[in-house]
Write a protein that holds these residues in place. Structure first.
Motif, mmCIF file in Angstrom:
data_model
loop_
_atom_site.group_PDB
_atom_site.id
_atom_site.type_symbol
_atom_site.label_atom_id
_atom_site.label_comp_id
_atom_site.label_asym_id
_atom_site.label_seq_id
_atom_site.Cartn_x
_atom_site.Cartn_y
_atom_site.Cartn_z
ATOM 1 N N ILE A 250 0.857 -1.189 0.000
ATOM 2 C CA ILE A 250 0.000 0.000 0.000
ATOM 3 C C ILE A 250 0.889 1.233 0.000
ATOM 4 O O ILE A 250 1.724 1.407 0.879
ATOM 5 C CB ILE A 250 -0.925 0.024 1.234
ATOM 6 C CG1 ILE A 250 -1.786 -1.234 1.299
ATOM 7 C CG2 ILE A 250 -1.809 1.272 1.217
ATOM 8 C CD1 ILE A 250 -2.595 -1.365 2.588
ATOM 9 N N ASP B 225 2.187 -2.117 4.482
ATOM 10 C CA ASP B 225 1.559 -0.810 4.444
ATOM 11 C C ASP B 225 2.655 0.245 4.545
ATOM 12 O O ASP B 225 3.105 0.592 5.640
ATOM 13 C CB ASP B 225 0.552 -0.662 5.593
ATOM 14 C CG ASP B 225 -0.039 0.742 5.664
ATOM 15 O OD1 ASP B 225 0.094 1.498 4.686
ATOM 16 O OD2 ASP B 225 -0.635 1.078 6.715
ATOM 17 N N THR C 224 1.240 3.944 5.997
ATOM 18 C CA THR C 224 1.179 4.065 7.464
ATOM 19 C C THR C 224 0.439 5.327 7.906
ATOM 20 O O THR C 224 0.884 6.061 8.793
ATOM 21 C CB THR C 224 2.586 4.005 8.111
ATOM 22 O OG1 THR C 224 3.414 5.039 7.571
ATOM 23 C CG2 THR C 224 3.232 2.643 7.898
ATOM 24 N N SER D 175 -4.841 4.088 5.997
ATOM 25 C CA SER D 175 -4.331 2.782 5.579
ATOM 26 C C SER D 175 -4.261 1.819 6.760
ATOM 27 O O SER D 175 -4.403 0.600 6.579
ATOM 28 C CB SER D 175 -2.958 2.920 4.916
ATOM 29 O OG SER D 175 -1.992 3.422 5.816
ATOM 30 N N SER D 176 -4.099 2.330 7.966
ATOM 31 C CA SER D 176 -4.099 1.448 9.139
ATOM 32 C C SER D 176 -5.473 0.840 9.371
ATOM 33 O O SER D 176 -5.588 -0.300 9.839
ATOM 34 C CB SER D 176 -3.637 2.223 10.374
ATOM 35 O OG SER D 176 -2.275 2.590 10.257
ATOM 36 N N HIS E 48 -6.317 -2.597 7.810
ATOM 37 C CA HIS E 48 -5.905 -3.867 8.398
ATOM 38 C C HIS E 48 -7.126 -4.693 8.782
ATOM 39 O O HIS E 48 -7.226 -5.886 8.444
ATOM 40 C CB HIS E 48 -5.021 -3.594 9.620
ATOM 41 C CG HIS E 48 -4.552 -4.827 10.317
ATOM 42 N ND1 HIS E 48 -4.818 -5.086 11.642
ATOM 43 C CD2 HIS E 48 -3.826 -5.891 9.874
ATOM 44 C CE1 HIS E 48 -4.281 -6.238 11.985
ATOM 45 N NE2 HIS E 48 -3.669 -6.748 10.931
ATOM 46 N N TRP F 39 0.804 -8.297 8.706
ATOM 47 C CA TRP F 39 0.797 -6.876 8.331
ATOM 48 C C TRP F 39 2.056 -6.177 8.829
ATOM 49 O O TRP F 39 2.414 -6.273 9.990
ATOM 50 C CB TRP F 39 -0.418 -6.222 8.967
ATOM 51 C CG TRP F 39 -0.786 -4.850 8.478
ATOM 52 C CD1 TRP F 39 -0.278 -3.661 8.895
ATOM 53 C CD2 TRP F 39 -1.797 -4.535 7.510
ATOM 54 N NE1 TRP F 39 -0.886 -2.628 8.252
ATOM 55 C CE2 TRP F 39 -1.830 -3.126 7.390
ATOM 56 C CE3 TRP F 39 -2.667 -5.305 6.732
ATOM 57 C CZ2 TRP F 39 -2.701 -2.466 6.525
ATOM 58 C CZ3 TRP F 39 -3.534 -4.649 5.866
ATOM 59 C CH2 TRP F 39 -3.551 -3.249 5.765
ATOM 60 N N GLY G 215 3.353 -2.473 9.346
ATOM 61 C CA GLY G 215 2.844 -1.112 9.392
ATOM 62 C C GLY G 215 2.713 -0.653 10.825
ATOM 63 O O GLY G 215 3.450 -1.110 11.709
#
Length: 299
Positions: free
Chosen positions: A6, A83, A86, A90-91, A94, A102, A104
């Motif tokens: 990402i 990711d 971050t 985008s978190s 998850h 994952w 990030g």
């Protein structure tokens, strides 16, 4: 194995991620790797050697249920997610993705970058530390020969690239056009002005002072911009995406920073991580042409 990466961000952020993209591909040579990014970068990165698929993230609003369902489908089915964005957005992906393995900062990440000082690190070092936690100990020097293959016609054999633009909503990041024009009159190589069509008025002001400068603003695709910067003797410009591209292509760079941003966090970096020449003034309007000429040294 199916991997998702990402990365949204502005052009400079994406370019600073090139070593990470190359590192992830080298670490997973047989994996099917998908990039989730935003529309401006999708076509370009689809031609890179790092990804098998590129998906556009429309960033649906929280109340856009059909959009969220489509995003969930795009996020699910992966064995591991890097990711690199971050962000808070985008978190949240998850959980939407079903909480896969994952890398990030999301709560519950299996490889969480929990360094409390991460926001005081330069993007390159921050991403490198994040990937080291995920088992990728070093970032390689990315091969960008795929990117700089389409120069626009008529480039002289030696020239200086001038990058006088910056984010339209951040005028404080721009050295005055008249200073670029005065600088161009001192150069021993022709000046090529590069940027988007929005910078054409700036280019016109530069050419008013230095009529021999060549205006290519708004006339290059992103690959053509890259090819132009790769062929430049030196690139001189503001803290903006094309200067990140010039540095990534190992072109000698002089980057001009005002007080609005901190080069320790966001400066362009060379392919091996080295720093370009940085000139900083609290107010770029106060930066004299002589300081930039002095930084050029023997030309």
């Amino acid at each position: 194995m199916k991997i998702l990466v990402i990365r949204h961000g502005a052009l400079g952020d994406v370019i600073l991620s090139f070593p990470a993209f190359a590192g992830i591909r080298a670490h997973h040579p047989e994996a099917a790797i998908t990039l989730l990014t935003t529309a401006p970068f999708a076509a370009l990165l689809a031609t890179s050697p790092w990804f098998d698929h590129v998906t556009i993230d429309p960033k649906p609003a929280p109340w856009n249920l059909p959009g969220l369902l489509a995003l969930r489908r795009a996020l699910t089915g992966f064995d591991f997610v890097y990711d690199l964005q971050t962000s808070s957005r985008s978190s949240r992906y998850h959980r939407l993705a079903g909480a896969p393995k994952w890398s990030g900062i999301a709560p519950g990440s299996t490889h969480r970058h929990a360094n409390p000082a991460r926001n005081t690190m330069h993007s390159r070092e921050r991403i490198a530390e994040q990937l080291a936690i995920a088992g990728i100990p070093t970032l390689p020097t990315p091969d960008l020969t795929w990117l700089a293959t389409q120069p626009p016609p008529g480039l002289p054999p030696r020239f200086t690239a001038l990058i006088p633009g910056a984010s339209p909503h951040r005028p404080e990041k721009r050295w005055p056009a008249a200073r670029f024009g005065a600088l161009a009159t001192t150069l021993t190589t022709p000046s090529i002005i590069l940027g988007t069509s929005a910078e054409q008025p700036i280019a016109a002001e530069i050419r008013h002072l230095c009529p021999t400068a060549i205006d290519l603003t708004g006339r290059t695709t992103l690959p053509q911009l890259a090819a132009s910067l790769a062929r430049a003797t030196i690139a001189i410009g503001n803290d903006t995406g094309p200067m990140h591209l010039a540095a990534a292509l190992n072109t000698r760079c002089i980057v001009l920073f005002g007080g609005a941003s901190d080069p320790a966090l966001t400066a362009p970096r060379m392919p091996d991580g080295a720093w370009p020449t940085i000139i900083r003034a609290r107010d770029l309007a106060d930066l004299p042409v002589s300081d930039v000429v002095a930084a050029l040294g023997d030309r």
